[in-house]
Design an enzyme around this catalytic site. Structure first.
Site, short mmCIF file in Angstrom:
data_model
loop_
_atom_site.label_atom_id
_atom_site.label_comp_id
_atom_site.label_asym_id
_atom_site.label_seq_id
_atom_site.Cartn_x
_atom_site.Cartn_y
_atom_site.Cartn_z
N LYS A 180 0.87 -1.17 0.00
CA LYS A 180 0.00 0.00 0.00
C LYS A 180 0.91 1.22 0.00
CE LYS A 180 -1.55 3.05 2.40
NZ LYS A 180 -1.72 4.27 1.58
N GLU A 255 10.63 1.87 9.98
CA GLU A 255 11.57 2.95 9.64
C GLU A 255 10.81 4.24 9.85
OE1 GLU A 255 14.65 2.61 8.62
OE2 GLU A 255 14.81 0.59 7.79
N CYS A 289 13.64 11.44 5.84
CA CYS A 289 13.68 10.94 7.22
C CYS A 289 15.03 11.21 7.85
CB CYS A 289 13.35 9.46 7.25
SG CYS A 289 14.23 8.53 6.01
N GLU A 388 10.65 16.63 15.13
CA GLU A 388 10.83 16.50 13.70
C GLU A 388 9.85 17.43 12.98
OE1 GLU A 388 9.35 13.02 11.56
OE2 GLU A 388 11.30 12.90 10.60
#
Ligand code: NAP
Ligand code: MG
Length: 486
Positions: A180, A255, A289, A388
């Site tokens: 997906k 991750e 990331c 973040e």
């Protein structure tokens, strides 16, 4: 760039080797972030579609796909190297339009994409078990076997790289895949899955179910018919994924995000570090990331090195995908509001903007562009220092000495990557080995690069490793055999 789109036959969901419409009535608009306009549509996959995709993968394991030897699986992956290279310009244009990144970055992503297929094509027949000294009259051995049906959920920032990074090692090991991709950008994975069918992958080896995370994603990650989940995305969704995996007693790799530090000592070489530090936060508008979003700089280097970083940062240009420059828009209005919210909060806190990137002439007024900012000094407890942002915002934080640098670098909930910049080799090693992160670079920084390098997080950045040879071990499990022969 305006013509970039999928071929007509690539529409709907890829299940059992065929493109088919979703079982519900739903389709989702695909928006180009630089234009703020719809340019394609994807199927809104439902629970019923996920059911069919998982069944198709299961059938493939006991069908043609499951009969292939490792070398044959490797050869099929090898055909994808050429397929991606042959379609590189088409795929790069599609990636640039779908994600908003400059075409030069998209082209680089496609080179990495082909390299993933090359790496896992070559590795497919090189993973093997061992024999183990055991009782007399017994042979004990291990063999690596696929998990079975693997579920893959990827984000929108680097779909062209994430696709082969995730499915490459899974297919090399003989799993059957259901992916997906992210609603916000998933057209290159769809095109690549189509190229895999053309390259001869048997029906059901690769299945694609587009749709919303909370619907198709949740249905896939919680499906009782899957045997492993590979997830790349936010820490919050990572919790939902891991919970779903626990309910089915299966494993997963996560991750997740990061707040990676670039640690610059006063003896570092500015000629080397300046362009790299800038690229590490501006690449894809900071939506990486492993973006180097914190610049930790030794106080003694503030006068000599900081102005050079600021000067280079001020030269950064925000562009449309077809133009030359460092970055494009962010992915959607929500992400734009989030980044600008952090910038507004920093301004309200009285934090100085050291440098700003430039908005080029010719940006579409409806695109999701944000001004790149280098902000500092940032107090250590400010949100800018620990959270973040996933945007082009570089937080500058001074440190006093080596011990302070180590403590500061490790003082976030994340642990993905770090960069250490110094001419002192022993110090470089000491600092690098004190980092609570999955990947450390010394006098270089490869945000996301390095197909061969195991990659993944510690702490809130997740667990498990993808990329490199390590991914082949993650996407397989071990069977121990004991044979008595006396
Ligand atoms: P996200 O919301 O977690 O989305 C990632 C993927 O998960 C998308 O395909 C999304 O689908 C799907 N998803 C969302 N909710 C779900 C649920 N309840 N169940 C199953 N799947 C679900 O992340 P994002 O905000 O879009 O992406 C940015 C984040 O990803 C950042 O935090 C970034 O650091 C992280 N990231 C990490 C890496 C890495 O390698 N470590 C790489 C890239 C990004 P939809 O979007 O279609 O709804
Ligand atoms: Mg898009």
């Amino acid at each position: 760039m305006r013509t970039a789109t999928l071929p007509d036959h690539v529409t709907g969901l890829l299940i059992d080797g065929n493109w088919q419409p979703p079982s519900g009535a739903g389709w989702l608009d695909v928006v180009a972030p630089a234009e703020g306009a719809v340019f394609a549509r994807i199927a809104a996959g439902t629970e019923a579609d996920v059911d069919r995709a998982v069944a198709s993968a299961r059938a493939a394991l006991s069908g043609d796909w499951g009969q292939l030897t490792a070398v044959e699986r490797g050869r099929l992956l090898g055909r994808m190297v050429e397929a991606v290279q042959d379609h590189a310009e088409e795929l790069a244009a599609l990636e640039a339009r779908d994600t908003g990144k400059p075409i030069a970055q998209a082209r680089a992503d496609l080179i990495a994409c082909a390299r993933y297929f090359e790496y896992y094509a070559g590795a497919a027949d090189k993973v093997h078990g061992e024999t183990i000294p055991f009782l007399n009259g017994h042979l004990a051995a291990t063999e690596r076997v696929p998990h079975g049906v693997t579920a893959h959920i990827i984000p929108w920032n680097y779909p062209a790289q994430m696709f082969p990074r995730s499915v490459g090692p899974a297919l090399a090991m003989g799993n059957a895949v259901v992916m997906k991709p992210a609603e916000d950008a998933c057209l290159t994975p769809l095109r690549m899955a189509d190229l895999m069918i053309e390259a001869g992958f048997p029906a059901g080896a690769i299945n694609m179910v587009t749709g919303l995370g909370r619907e198709a994603g949740a249905a896939l990650s919680g499906h009782p018919g899957i045997d492993f989940i590979s997830f790349i995305g936010s820490s919050e969704t990572g919790i939902a994924i891991q919970t779903a995996a626990a309910r089915n007693h299966i494993g997963c790799t996560l991750e997740l995000g990061g707040k990676s530090a670039q640690i610059v000592f006063a003896d570092a070489d500015p000629a080397r570090l300046v362009p790299t530090v800038i690229a590490a936060i501006t690449q894809h508008a900071g939506q990486t990331c492993s973006a180097g979003s914190r610049l930790l700089i030794e106080r003694a280097a503030m006068e000599r090195i900081l102005p050079l970083v600021a000067e280079a940062f001020a030269g950064v240009r925000v562009v449309m995908p077809g133009m030359e420059g460092q970055l494009g828009p962010v992915i959607n209005p929500r992400q734009k509001a989030r980044v600008e919210g952090y910038q507004a909060r920093a301004a309200a806190d009285g934090l100085p903007v050291i440098a700003r990137g430039r908005m080029s002439d010719g940006l579409s007024e409806t695109g999701y562009f944000v001004e790149p900012q280098m902000i500092g000094p940032v107090p250590r407890d400010n949100p800018l220092a620990v959270e973040e942002i996933f945007g082009p915002v570089l937080a500058v934080i001074p440190f006093e000495d080596e011990a302070d640098a180590i403590a500061l670098a490790n003082a976030t909930p994340y642990g993905l990557t770090a960069g250490v910049w110094t001419a002192d080799g022993a110090r470089a090693l000491r600092v690098a080995r004190a980092m609570q992160v999955g990947q450390v670079f010394v006098n270089c920084y490869g945000a996301g690069g390095g197909i061969e390098l195991p990659f993944g997080g510690m702490k809130k950045s997740g667990h498990g490793r993808e990329k490199g040879f390590e991914a082949l071990l993650e996407f397989s499990t071990l069977r121990t055999l004991v044979i008595r022969h006396d």
